[in-house]
Design an enzyme around this catalytic site. Structure first.
Site, PDB file in Angstrom:
ATOM      1  N   HIS A  62       0.864  -1.180  -0.026  1.00 22.38           N
ATOM      2  CA  HIS A  62       0.010  -0.054   0.114  1.00 22.38           C
ATOM      3  C   HIS A  62       0.866   1.290  -0.039  1.00 22.38           C
ATOM      4  O   HIS A  62       1.869   1.337   0.570  1.00 22.38           O
ATOM      5  CB  HIS A  62      -0.889   0.143   0.953  1.00 22.38           C
ATOM      6  CG  HIS A  62      -2.045  -0.714   0.997  1.00 22.38           C
ATOM      7  ND1 HIS A  62      -2.790  -1.330   1.917  1.00 22.38           N
ATOM      8  CD2 HIS A  62      -2.600  -1.427  -0.324  1.00 22.38           C
ATOM      9  CE1 HIS A  62      -4.047  -2.132   1.455  1.00 22.38           C
ATOM     10  NE2 HIS A  62      -3.804  -2.020   0.208  1.00 22.38           N
ATOM     11  N   ASP A  64       0.896   4.002   1.429  1.00 25.04           N
ATOM     12  CA  ASP A  64       1.596   4.743   2.842  1.00 25.04           C
ATOM     13  C   ASP A  64       2.716   3.896   3.300  1.00 25.04           C
ATOM     14  O   ASP A  64       3.252   4.345   4.386  1.00 25.04           O
ATOM     15  CB  ASP A  64       0.388   4.975   3.537  1.00 25.04           C
ATOM     16  CG  ASP A  64      -0.480   3.630   4.124  1.00 25.04           C
ATOM     17  OD1 ASP A  64      -0.684   2.907   3.092  1.00 25.04           O
ATOM     18  OD2 ASP A  64      -0.883   3.658   5.233  1.00 25.04           O
ATOM     19  N   HIS A 139      -5.195  -8.550   6.493  1.00 26.39           N
ATOM     20  CA  HIS A 139      -5.254  -6.989   5.779  1.00 26.39           C
ATOM     21  C   HIS A 139      -5.846  -7.260   4.478  1.00 26.39           C
ATOM     22  O   HIS A 139      -6.083  -8.478   3.892  1.00 26.39           O
ATOM     23  CB  HIS A 139      -3.828  -6.505   5.788  1.00 26.39           C
ATOM     24  CG  HIS A 139      -3.946  -4.852   5.508  1.00 26.39           C
ATOM     25  ND1 HIS A 139      -4.794  -3.961   6.175  1.00 26.39           N
ATOM     26  CD2 HIS A 139      -3.226  -3.968   4.462  1.00 26.39           C
ATOM     27  CE1 HIS A 139      -4.729  -3.008   5.689  1.00 26.39           C
ATOM     28  NE2 HIS A 139      -3.722  -2.874   4.629  1.00 26.39           N
TER      29      HIS A 139
END
Length: 251
Positions: A62, A64, A139
């Protein structure tokens, strides 16, 4: 072992927190875990140069957690350093190939070695005197939690995850568990952790983990930090720490 939190935030901008990144000094050699946006610009505020980093551990892909990886490669190249070794979950090699492929002038100048890691794998990064073990997190994309064991301490980094028995088992007997805590108590959320959901699982592991450090805070957590600590202290006897950008912990 010295752990510096370069970034403790998420993809939403907030004052005082850039995206995810942790810098670990292992016998003077730095290991970077995750490299979200803003992490690269934190290096001048530490006593380690970005050019000293030749090994990066990625929990997942991801933005971030990876957005500053290409800028790190370029910054190092501009300073004369071209080699990098990147460990990450399934898909890391394909992702990096596509990102670098958009910038041929960088791709032609750097020497990047990608090693994909799978849950249950034990490995020692080249040039380090430590052992790293990983397990799957819970996740929305393949995500790994890591346990780093060195002569002077052991810690676990959860990555982004719901509370997981596998991660808690990984953290058993560790000095420190660095665990994401994205949202305030009572928030109904999947793929991430709240103090409530972490506390529910923590009680049975109470005396098996030295300390807990919470990180990866969404803006929703602002003003709820003390509540988070209070909630966890009801189930955990060790120290509960709230991570801040540039905070250091010694093991």
């Amino acid at each position: 072992m010295e752990i510096t939190f370069l970034g403790t935030g998420v993809a939403i901008p907030q004052k005082g927190r850039v995206q995810s990144g942790i810098l670990v000094r292992l016998e003077e050699k730095p290991l970077l875990i995750d490299c979200g946006s803003g992490v690269l610009n934190k290096f001048p505020e530490t006593d380690i140069s970005h050019t000293e980093v030749d090994t990066v551990l990625l929990s997942h892909l991801h933005l971030d957690h990876v957005a500053d990886l290409l800028p790190l490669l370029k910054a190092n190249w501009l300073c004369g350093k071209t080699n990098m070794r990147i460990y990450g979950p399934e898909g890391t090699e394909e992702w990096l190939s596509k990102v670098l492929g958009a910038y041929e002038y960088i791709m032609e100048e750097v020497d990047v070695d990608v090693i994909e890691i799978f849950p249950g794998k034990d490995f020692t990064p080249e040039g380090f005197d430590c052992e790293i073990r990983c397990t799957a997190a819970i996740h929305s994309v393949p995500t790994l939690a890591y346990r780093v064991t060195a002569e002077d301490g052991e810690f676990v980094y959860s990555g982004d995850t719901e509370p997981s028995r596998d991660i808690m088992d990984l953290a058993a007997e560790a000095d420190l568990l660095i665990h994401e805590c994205s949202f305030p108590p009572g928030t109904n959320v999947t793929n991430h952790t709240t103090p409530t959901t972490l506390a529910d699982m923590l009680e049975e592991y109470n005396k098996e983990i030295g300390s807990i450090c919470l990180t990866h805070f969404y803006p929703d957590m602002r003003g709820h930090e003390r509540e988070a600590v209070y909630r966890l202290k009801g189930y955990f006897e060790g120290e509960v720490i709230l991570a801040e950008d540039l905070m250091k912990l010694e093991l």
